[in-house]
Write an enzyme that holds these catalytic residues in place. Structure first.
Site, PDB file in Angstrom:
ATOM      1  CG  ASP A  25      -1.783   1.209   1.335  1.00 39.35           C
ATOM      2  OD1 ASP A  25      -2.375   1.601   0.303  1.00 39.35           O
ATOM      3  OD2 ASP A  25      -1.886   1.782   2.423  1.00 39.35           O
ATOM      4  CG  ASP A  27      -1.623   7.667   0.131  1.00 41.88           C
ATOM      5  OD1 ASP A  27      -0.886   8.652   0.171  1.00 41.88           O
ATOM      6  OD2 ASP A  27      -2.216   7.303  -0.900  1.00 41.88           O
TER       7      ASP A  27
END
Length: 278
Positions: A25, A27
């Site tokens: 991922d 953010d």
């Protein structure tokens, strides 16, 4: 004869190459932005971090990302045509030499027909080429200084979060460990819920472009993370391929469970067991 067969089997085993595919991922995992903007990162430290400084740093990143997207990545033109990865419309690219191509005069617009998909494919190819060259070849000296200063200030404020994330991706690829052997190879992919073009801009600005190729950046904005995970599996799957997902959210955790992949959770709270640096 048995000894020859055994030796041959051992040699075959030695030649088997293990590939590790890490699906990250972006953010609040590799970078911090939302938690800086809304002050939740500072709030997790019970007054030890300056809240106003957090928000200011976040806003400066937000402005820099948008400026890069608008000035160099055609974002105002293509933000309504988000694709899950840069090669998604490659079939429409006829390979035309773009050296003297006038993007401003080609009238890219709706409807989203084959002609305009070709124009979008041209833009995607140009973005990929710029990503490969790096920001030093795109930005002027002033903007490079603004970028470097902001990166350093953010890394200091977050106790080395950005540089630690980069180091971890290097280690995942085997660049700085014994994993870098003929029996192992590793690939970093990013699957982010953000739209594609700003996500590619973030990779460049947060200095991830040397550890994540543009072909390995996926936007789950419209298709969901599970679909992106399935695409990655289709792309790299094999008998000696291992997948691992890393992130901070429920969606990537659930998708990893469905894929039967191990999942590592990242948190920014100072007492969390899995955080950068660490």
């Amino acid at each position: 004869m048995d000894g020859v067969v055994a030796a041959s089997a051992d040699a075959t085993r030695d030649e088997i190459k293990i590939m590790n595919v890490y699906i990250w991922d972006m953010d609040e995992t590799l970078i911090l932005l939302k938690s800086l903007l809304d002050g939740s990162y500072a709030g997790a430290f019970d007054g030890l971090k300056d809240h106003d400084k957090s928000v200011d740093i976040g806003k400066r990143w937000e402005n820099l990302i948008l400026e890069l997207c608008d000035e160099h990545f055609f974002y105002e033109e293509i933000e309504n045509y988000n694709e899950p990865f840069l090669s998604a419309v490659k079939e429409y690219d006829d390979g035309k030499d773009l050296t003297t191509y006038d993007f401003e005069a080609d009238c890219f617009s709706s409807p989203y027909d084959d002609l305009n998909k070709r124009k979008l494919a041209y833009r995607h190819r140009a973005i990929g080429e710029k990503y490969t060259k790096g920001l030093e070849k795109i930005l002027d000296h002033h903007m490079i200084k603004v970028w470097n200063d902001l990166y350093s200030a953010t890394d200091k404020y977050t106790d080395g979060w950005l540089s630690s994330a980069h180091k971890l991706l290097e280690e995942a690829m085997g660049k700085s460990t014994a994993e870098s052997t003929s029996q192992h190879s590793s690939i970093n992919c990013i699957v982010t819920s953000g739209s594609l073009i700003p996500s590619l801009a973030k990779c460049l600005l947060y200095r991830l472009d040397d550890v994540v190729a543009f072909e390995n950046v996926y936007s789950s904005w419209e298709v969901g993370k599970l679909q992106c995970f399935k695409w990655i599996k289709e792309r790299y799957d094999g008998p000696n391929v291992r997948f691992c997902a890393i992130g901070d959210g429920h969606e990537e955790c659930t998708a990893a469970q469905i894929m039967k992949w191990p999942f590592v959770k990242i948190e920014f709270h100072p007492d969390a067991p899995h955080r950068f640096p660490g």
